[in-house]
Design an enzyme around this catalytic site. Structure first.
Site, mmCIF file in Angstrom:
data_model
loop_
_atom_site.group_PDB
_atom_site.id
_atom_site.type_symbol
_atom_site.label_atom_id
_atom_site.label_comp_id
_atom_site.label_asym_id
_atom_site.label_seq_id
_atom_site.Cartn_x
_atom_site.Cartn_y
_atom_site.Cartn_z
ATOM 1 C CD GLU A 6 9.618 -6.514 8.543
ATOM 2 O OE1 GLU A 6 9.723 -6.672 9.779
ATOM 3 O OE2 GLU A 6 9.389 -5.406 8.019
ATOM 4 C CG ASP B 230 4.747 4.694 2.231
ATOM 5 O OD1 ASP B 230 4.755 3.447 2.290
ATOM 6 O OD2 ASP B 230 5.092 5.412 3.181
HETATM 7 N N1 UDP Z 1 -0.992 1.489 7.383
HETATM 8 C C1 UDP Z 1 -2.269 1.121 7.775
HETATM 9 N N2 UDP Z 1 -2.713 1.524 9.004
HETATM 10 C C2 UDP Z 1 -1.959 2.268 9.879
HETATM 11 C C3 UDP Z 1 -0.655 2.620 9.481
HETATM 12 C C4 UDP Z 1 -0.197 2.212 8.231
HETATM 13 O O1 UDP Z 1 -2.975 0.450 7.018
HETATM 14 O O2 UDP Z 1 -2.442 2.593 10.981
HETATM 15 C C5 UDP Z 1 -0.477 1.038 6.073
HETATM 16 C C6 UDP Z 1 0.134 2.146 5.200
HETATM 17 O O3 UDP Z 1 -0.839 2.706 4.304
HETATM 18 C C7 UDP Z 1 1.254 1.419 4.468
HETATM 19 C C8 UDP Z 1 1.693 0.352 5.479
HETATM 20 O O4 UDP Z 1 0.583 0.156 6.358
HETATM 21 O O5 UDP Z 1 0.817 0.775 3.287
HETATM 22 C C9 UDP Z 1 2.942 0.744 6.271
HETATM 23 O O6 UDP Z 1 2.701 1.985 6.914
HETATM 24 P P1 UDP Z 1 3.677 3.237 6.769
HETATM 25 O O7 UDP Z 1 4.024 3.412 5.329
HETATM 26 O O8 UDP Z 1 3.050 4.400 7.479
HETATM 27 O O9 UDP Z 1 4.887 2.677 7.624
HETATM 28 P P2 UDP Z 1 6.450 2.744 7.428
HETATM 29 O O10 UDP Z 1 6.759 2.951 5.990
HETATM 30 O O11 UDP Z 1 6.858 3.894 8.255
HETATM 31 O O12 UDP Z 1 6.939 1.445 7.943
HETATM 32 MN MN MN Z 2 5.796 3.267 4.249
#
Ligand code: UDP
Ligand code: MN
Length: 294
Positions: free
Chosen positions: A239, A153
């Site tokens: 990270e 995203d």
């Molecule tokens: N994701 C996943 N499993 C989960 C939560 C997230 O595979 O249980 C993936 C999600 O599709 C994205 C990445 O891990 O590509 C980071 O997640 P998210 O965007 O929800 O996190 P944020 O942007 O809040 O760090």
């Molecule tokens: Mn995200």
């Protein structure tokens, strides 16, 4: 009122690119800068975890369309599912870009519960680990290639991929809309990092988002036992942990014009509440879900 309509009628013009360039002069730059860039001989392996959510297909659509501008990139998609779904396979096939479709389900004890803040659980880390395994089993340690962890995203300007290809060991750059700021990033002079611009969690050794660095493939092989940790105290530290294992601040290569440019943004897909579905259920009505849940 229609202001301006281009004649986009299909012809049998053999020089399709030239035709496109004349219709859309802005397209010429990314094509010339990325496809004609000699460094595009260096492959990018892009690891994207993706979880089942109603915004998954639009997110993957946006990302796939960005990747059309990028040559020599292998997109490794790891679905958070018990097996790769037909839904994601179909969307990938519709773009026909080089990709590998893997899966790994997050166990339920690691999933975010309804009343928990999103940052309380690891997101996409186990899936990234599957991607690391795939790289170790399917690439040669001698290959001159780069590895980038790219969530589904985020928003990626095509120029970020040119920066990634400059990396010799580990490269870093700023990331937009992250850490409760318009951007966070390294503070650099002449390609060397001397401090970090960030506010939250600033006691981390490498206070940087996952989208803000790329690693040479060689390091993934030479640290063959390295995996992202999913324990509670490692949340928000992943990270910093991978970077402190594989490099030092002095060795970091600062890119994006000495960290003065932003080419990637940590945009976040927030859940859309499909409240009318409940209303339909209560009224004992259903609707055709098309292929959305296949
Ligand atoms: N994701 C996943 N499993 C989960 C939560 C997230 O595979 O249980 C993936 C999600 O599709 C994205 C990445 O891990 O590509 C980071 O997640 P998210 O965007 O929800 O996190 P944020 O942007 O809040 O760090
Ligand atoms: Mn995200």
């Amino acid at each position: 009122m229609i202001m301006y309509v281009k004649n986009t009628a299909k012809t049998n013009d053999a020089k399709a690119w030239e035709k496109l360039f004349s219709l859309y002069p802005g397209l010429e730059q990314p094509i010339r800068e990325t496809y004609n860039d000699p460094s595009s001989a260096r492959r990018i392996y892009m690891l994207t975890p993706t979880k089942t959510r109603s915004e998954q297909k639009p997110d993957l659509t946006r990302l796939a369309q960005t990747l059309y501008l990028i040559p020599n990139l292998l997109w490794i998609i790891i679905e958070d599912e018990v097996k790769p779904t037909l839904r994601v396979r179909k969307i990938l096939e519709s773009f026909n870009i080089p990709c590998v479709h893997l899966n790994y389900p997050t166990p339920s004890y690691l999933k975010i519960t309804a009343n928990q803040s999103y940052w309380r659980k690891p997101r996409g880390m186990l899936q990234k680990n599957i991607g690391l395994d795939w790289l170790r089993n399917n690439t040669q340690p001698t290959e001159d290639a780069l590895v980038y962890f790219a969530d589904d995203d985020n928003t990626y300007h095509w120029r970020i991929f040119r920066e990634i290809r400059k990396v010799q060991n580990v490269g870093v750059w700023p990331v937009g809309i992250v850490g409760e700021l318009l951007y966070e990033g390294p503070v650099c002079t002449k390609g060397k990092v001397h401090s970090w611009f960030c506010y939250v969690f600033r006691n981390r050794q490498f206070p940087i988002d996952m989208a803000g660095f790329a690693i040479h493939l060689r390091l993934i092989h030479s640290h063959k036992d390295y995996y992202f940790n999913v324990s509670a105290d490692s949340i928000g530290q992943q990270e910093s942990h991978i970077l402190s294992t594989m490099t030092t601040i002095d060795e970091l290569e600062c890119l994006a014009n000495d960290a003065s440019k932003i080419y990637v943004w940590h945009t976040r897909t927030i859940p859309t509440y499909l409240t009318s579905e409940d209303r339909l259920k209560r009224a004992r009505l259903s609707y055709d879900l098309l292929e959305e849940v296949v």
